[in-house]
Design a protein around this motif. Structure first.
Motif, PDB file in Angstrom:
ATOM      1  N   SER A 282       1.025  -1.008  -0.060  1.00 35.15           N
ATOM      2  CA  SER A 282       0.057  -0.097   0.079  1.00 35.15           C
ATOM      3  C   SER A 282       1.049   1.211   0.033  1.00 35.15           C
ATOM      4  CB  SER A 282      -1.063  -0.122   1.236  1.00 35.15           C
ATOM      5  OG  SER A 282      -0.230   0.184   2.661  1.00 35.15           O
ATOM      6  N   GLN A 283       2.329   1.161   0.205  1.00 34.30           N
ATOM      7  CA  GLN A 283       2.974   2.194   0.140  1.00 34.30           C
ATOM      8  C   GLN A 283       3.572   2.587  -1.137  1.00 34.30           C
ATOM      9  OE1 GLN A 283       2.951   3.196   3.058  1.00 34.30           O
ATOM     10  NE2 GLN A 283       2.897   1.591   4.392  1.00 34.30           N
ATOM     11  N   ARG A 284       3.449   3.927  -1.593  1.00 32.62           N
ATOM     12  CA  ARG A 284       3.844   4.487  -2.982  1.00 32.62           C
ATOM     13  C   ARG A 284       4.707   5.684  -2.837  1.00 32.62           C
ATOM     14  NH1 ARG A 284      -1.252   5.622  -6.440  1.00 32.62           N
ATOM     15  NH2 ARG A 284      -1.633   6.948  -4.726  1.00 32.62           N
ATOM     16  N   PHE A 285       5.561   5.607  -3.780  1.00 37.48           N
ATOM     17  CA  PHE A 285       6.543   6.893  -3.901  1.00 37.48           C
ATOM     18  C   PHE A 285       5.647   7.976  -4.011  1.00 37.48           C
ATOM     19  CE2 PHE A 285       9.457   3.560  -5.335  1.00 37.48           C
ATOM     20  CZ  PHE A 285      10.476   3.755  -4.477  1.00 37.48           C
ATOM     21  N   GLU A 286       4.490   7.965  -4.661  1.00 39.18           N
ATOM     22  CA  GLU A 286       3.879   9.514  -5.046  1.00 39.18           C
ATOM     23  C   GLU A 286       3.263   9.751  -3.874  1.00 39.18           C
ATOM     24  OE1 GLU A 286       2.008   6.262  -7.684  1.00 39.18           O
ATOM     25  OE2 GLU A 286       4.157   6.267  -6.753  1.00 39.18           O
ATOM     26  N   ASP A 287       3.195   9.006  -2.670  1.00 40.90           N
ATOM     27  CA  ASP A 287       2.310   9.397  -1.451  1.00 40.90           C
ATOM     28  C   ASP A 287       3.530   9.869  -0.501  1.00 40.90           C
ATOM     29  OD1 ASP A 287      -0.005   9.007  -2.746  1.00 40.90           O
ATOM     30  OD2 ASP A 287       0.011   6.945  -1.988  1.00 40.90           O
ATOM     31  N   PHE A 288       4.768   9.783  -0.957  1.00 40.02           N
ATOM     32  CA  PHE A 288       5.729  10.538   0.223  1.00 40.02           C
ATOM     33  C   PHE A 288       5.862  11.898   0.123  1.00 40.02           C
ATOM     34  CE2 PHE A 288      10.247  11.094   1.314  1.00 40.02           C
ATOM     35  CZ  PHE A 288      10.475  10.431   2.423  1.00 40.02           C
ATOM     36  N   ASP A 289       5.343  12.396   1.400  1.00 39.98           N
ATOM     37  CA  ASP A 289       5.155  13.917   1.291  1.00 39.98           C
ATOM     38  C   ASP A 289       6.418  14.480   1.927  1.00 39.98           C
ATOM     39  OD1 ASP A 289       4.066  16.605   1.425  1.00 39.98           O
ATOM     40  OD2 ASP A 289       2.466  15.865   2.622  1.00 39.98           O
ATOM     41  N   ILE A 290       6.995  15.144   0.886  1.00 39.12           N
ATOM     42  CA  ILE A 290       8.186  16.006   1.326  1.00 39.12           C
ATOM     43  C   ILE A 290       7.853  17.422   2.014  1.00 39.12           C
ATOM     44  CG2 ILE A 290       9.840  15.064  -0.436  1.00 39.12           C
ATOM     45  CD1 ILE A 290       9.422  17.622  -1.960  1.00 39.12           C
ATOM     46  N   THR A 291       6.751  17.693   2.034  1.00 35.86           N
ATOM     47  CA  THR A 291       6.377  19.016   2.906  1.00 35.86           C
ATOM     48  C   THR A 291       6.375  18.823   4.324  1.00 35.86           C
ATOM     49  OG1 THR A 291       3.890  18.254   3.126  1.00 35.86           O
ATOM     50  CG2 THR A 291       4.710  19.460   0.977  1.00 35.86           C
ATOM     51  N   TYR A 292       6.507  17.574   4.920  1.00 32.23           N
ATOM     52  CA  TYR A 292       6.825  17.289   6.336  1.00 32.23           C
ATOM     53  C   TYR A 292       8.229  17.604   6.690  1.00 32.23           C
ATOM     54  CZ  TYR A 292       2.420  14.840   6.780  1.00 32.23           C
ATOM     55  OH  TYR A 292       1.024  14.484   6.971  1.00 32.23           O
ATOM     56  N   TYR A 293       9.341  17.813   5.665  1.00 33.25           N
ATOM     57  CA  TYR A 293      10.591  18.216   5.878  1.00 33.25           C
ATOM     58  C   TYR A 293      10.723  19.713   5.777  1.00 33.25           C
ATOM     59  CZ  TYR A 293      10.891  13.223   5.318  1.00 33.25           C
ATOM     60  OH  TYR A 293      10.691  11.690   5.433  1.00 33.25           O
ATOM     61  N   ASP A 294      11.713  20.043   6.674  1.00 33.79           N
ATOM     62  CA  ASP A 294      11.830  21.666   6.601  1.00 33.79           C
ATOM     63  C   ASP A 294      12.501  22.152   5.332  1.00 33.79           C
ATOM     64  OD1 ASP A 294      12.599  24.176   7.412  1.00 33.79           O
ATOM     65  OD2 ASP A 294      13.798  23.548   9.241  1.00 33.79           O
ATOM     66  N   ASP A 295      12.045  23.136   4.974  1.00 37.37           N
ATOM     67  CA  ASP A 295      12.507  23.642   3.448  1.00 37.37           C
ATOM     68  C   ASP A 295      13.696  24.724   3.667  1.00 37.37           C
ATOM     69  OD1 ASP A 295      10.978  25.633   4.605  1.00 37.37           O
ATOM     70  OD2 ASP A 295       9.642  26.063   2.775  1.00 37.37           O
ATOM     71  N   LYS A 296      13.877  25.047   4.818  1.00 37.51           N
ATOM     72  CA  LYS A 296      15.069  26.129   5.252  1.00 37.51           C
ATOM     73  C   LYS A 296      16.415  25.348   4.844  1.00 37.51           C
ATOM     74  CE  LYS A 296      12.240  28.544   8.771  1.00 37.51           C
ATOM     75  NZ  LYS A 296      12.270  28.949  10.182  1.00 37.51           N
ATOM     76  N   PRO A 297      17.264  26.114   4.299  1.00 38.56           N
ATOM     77  CA  PRO A 297      18.651  25.680   3.873  1.00 38.56           C
ATOM     78  C   PRO A 297      19.452  25.533   5.354  1.00 38.56           C
ATOM     79  CG  PRO A 297      17.994  27.382   2.532  1.00 38.56           C
ATOM     80  CD  PRO A 297      17.211  27.353   3.592  1.00 38.56           C
ATOM     81  N   ASP A 298      20.149  24.390   5.365  1.00 42.79           N
ATOM     82  CA  ASP A 298      20.916  24.016   6.631  1.00 42.79           C
ATOM     83  C   ASP A 298      22.228  24.988   6.321  1.00 42.79           C
ATOM     84  OD1 ASP A 298      21.799  22.025   8.616  1.00 42.79           O
ATOM     85  OD2 ASP A 298      23.692  22.288   7.281  1.00 42.79           O
ATOM     86  N   ALA A 299      22.656  25.497   7.595  1.00 39.53           N
ATOM     87  CA  ALA A 299      23.572  26.527   7.931  1.00 39.53           C
ATOM     88  C   ALA A 299      24.945  26.136   7.324  1.00 39.53           C
ATOM     89  CB  ALA A 299      23.823  26.978   9.307  1.00 39.53           C
ATOM     90  N   GLN A 300      25.274  24.745   7.610  1.00 39.11           N
ATOM     91  CA  GLN A 300      26.299  24.326   6.896  1.00 39.11           C
ATOM     92  C   GLN A 300      26.494  24.056   5.512  1.00 39.11           C
ATOM     93  OE1 GLN A 300      27.513  21.202   9.780  1.00 39.11           O
ATOM     94  NE2 GLN A 300      28.530  22.570  11.035  1.00 39.11           N
ATOM     95  N   THR A 301      25.448  23.352   5.096  1.00 40.43           N
ATOM     96  CA  THR A 301      25.362  22.534   3.668  1.00 40.43           C
ATOM     97  C   THR A 301      24.784  23.348   2.849  1.00 40.43           C
ATOM     98  OG1 THR A 301      23.539  21.297   4.071  1.00 40.43           O
ATOM     99  CG2 THR A 301      25.397  20.096   4.590  1.00 40.43           C
ATOM    100  N   GLY A 302      23.799  24.194   3.061  1.00 42.70           N
ATOM    101  CA  GLY A 302      23.132  25.148   2.433  1.00 42.70           C
ATOM    102  C   GLY A 302      22.106  24.493   1.582  1.00 42.70           C
TER     103      GLY A 302
END
Length: 329
Positions: free
Chosen positions: A136-156
């Motif tokens: 029942s798990q699909r790549f299309e349903d993997f919601d990246i909006t749960y992850y922070d969209d601010k650039p990391d201070a070290q990696t950018g």
């Protein structure tokens, strides 16, 4: 391509059941036709009765008799088709036809699995994975909006951008999976999607006909312990299960590092990883452990193989389960 023996056996059994059901349906249709039309029954009976005469004339080389029999056969066939059409049936309604014209219901064509058996096999694998809530798990349903969209201070690079990359790597891996596919090591804190993406890979790879074993590392060690110490009521079933762990095309071991550390688990992990590496069979490990943690927890033999033979994919972000609770989802 290495098929899962258990799933393939069940697929063959299903194919046999479908063939027998198809043959019963054909016989039932034949009975219905003959019950409605004694004429059709008579034509069919005369055609069947001609066969011994055809064989005898062929053996004797009696060309005149063969010509007469051929003429009568043609007349009977035409009359039977006309009678079937009068009854509303197709002209070939009494012909014996397999469900699959390509393999004639054997499951094999040109020395390979026929598409009809492949479909049944894929359904069996999907059914097995569904019990683990994998299909029942699909790549299309993997919601990246749960992850922070601010650039990391070290990696950018933001966690959202990085996890979009990880998702795409996993999707490509699943789509192109084959004999030379890499081993993967998913590392990161709990709740970042490691198990989810591993399940997505399992579903796609299994759907493409490869044998996949997907389970927690604790359950895998339990099976290996049963094999080593002779536990379980069915030794043959245990042997088949552990053989699948070593020989499946793709093994996905979830939650490495949660198992109890004993001399047995350490040696069993090394044997499993090493056996699959030697045989060029792909493995995916998911873990909350970092590579440094792996070095501290396991022997140099194990850690060096994970570091040297596995493509490491770090997972970043906040626990998605916590975020969902905060959002009231």
């Amino acid at each position: 391509m290495g098929y899962d023996g258990r799933a393939l056996r069940r697929a063959r059994e299903t194919l046999t059941e479908l063939r027998l059901r198809h043959e019963r349906d054909e016989k039932q249709r034949e009975r219905e036709i003959f019950a409605r039309s004694p004429i059709a029954d008579g034509y069919s009976a005369e055609l069947a009765a001609m066969m011994p005469d055809v064989v005898r004339a062929t053996i004797d080389g009696d060309t005149d008799a063969l010509l007469m029999l051929e003429t009568r056969n043609t007349q009977l066939q035409a009359a039977l088709r006309a009678e079937l059409e009068r009854l509303g049936y197709a002209p070939d309604a009494l012909d014996e036809k397999p469900r699959c014209a390509k393999c004639r219901d054997t499951g094999y064509a040109d020395g390979e699995l026929c598409d009809c058996l492949r479909e049944l096999y894929a359904a069996e694998v999907s059914r097995e994975l569904s019990s683990l809530n994998v299909d029942s798990q699909r790549f299309e349903d993997f919601d990246i909006t749960y992850y922070d969209d601010k650039p990391d201070a070290q990696t950018g690079v933001s966690a959202q951008r990085h996890m979009a990359f990880v998702r795409n790597v996993c999707a490509h891996y699943a789509k192109t999976f084959g004999k030379n596919s890499k081993n993967l090591f998913f590392t990161g804190a709990p709740g970042l999607g490691k198990t989810y993406l591993a399940a997505c890979i399992a579903g796609v790879v299994a759907g493409n006909g490869y044998s996949v074993v997907y389970d927690t590392i604790a359950a895998i060690f339990a099976r290996l312990e049963d094999e080593k110490f002779g536990r379980g009521d069915d030794e043959e079933a245990v042997r088949l299960e552990t053989r699948r762990l070593r020989e499946c095309d793709l093994l996905i071991a979830d939650d490495l590092g949660t198992e109890m550390q004993t001399s047995f688990t350490s040696s069993a992990l090394y044997e499993l990883i090493n056996t699959r590496l030697i045989a060029h069979r792909s493995t995916i490990l998911t873990s909350n452990l970092s590579i440094d943690d792996v070095r501290r927890r396991y022997s140099p033999q194990i850690s060096s193989r994970i570091e040297g033979e596995y493509h490491v994919l770090p997972f970043y972000g906040r626990d998605i389960r916590v975020l969902r609770r905060e959002r009231g989802e």
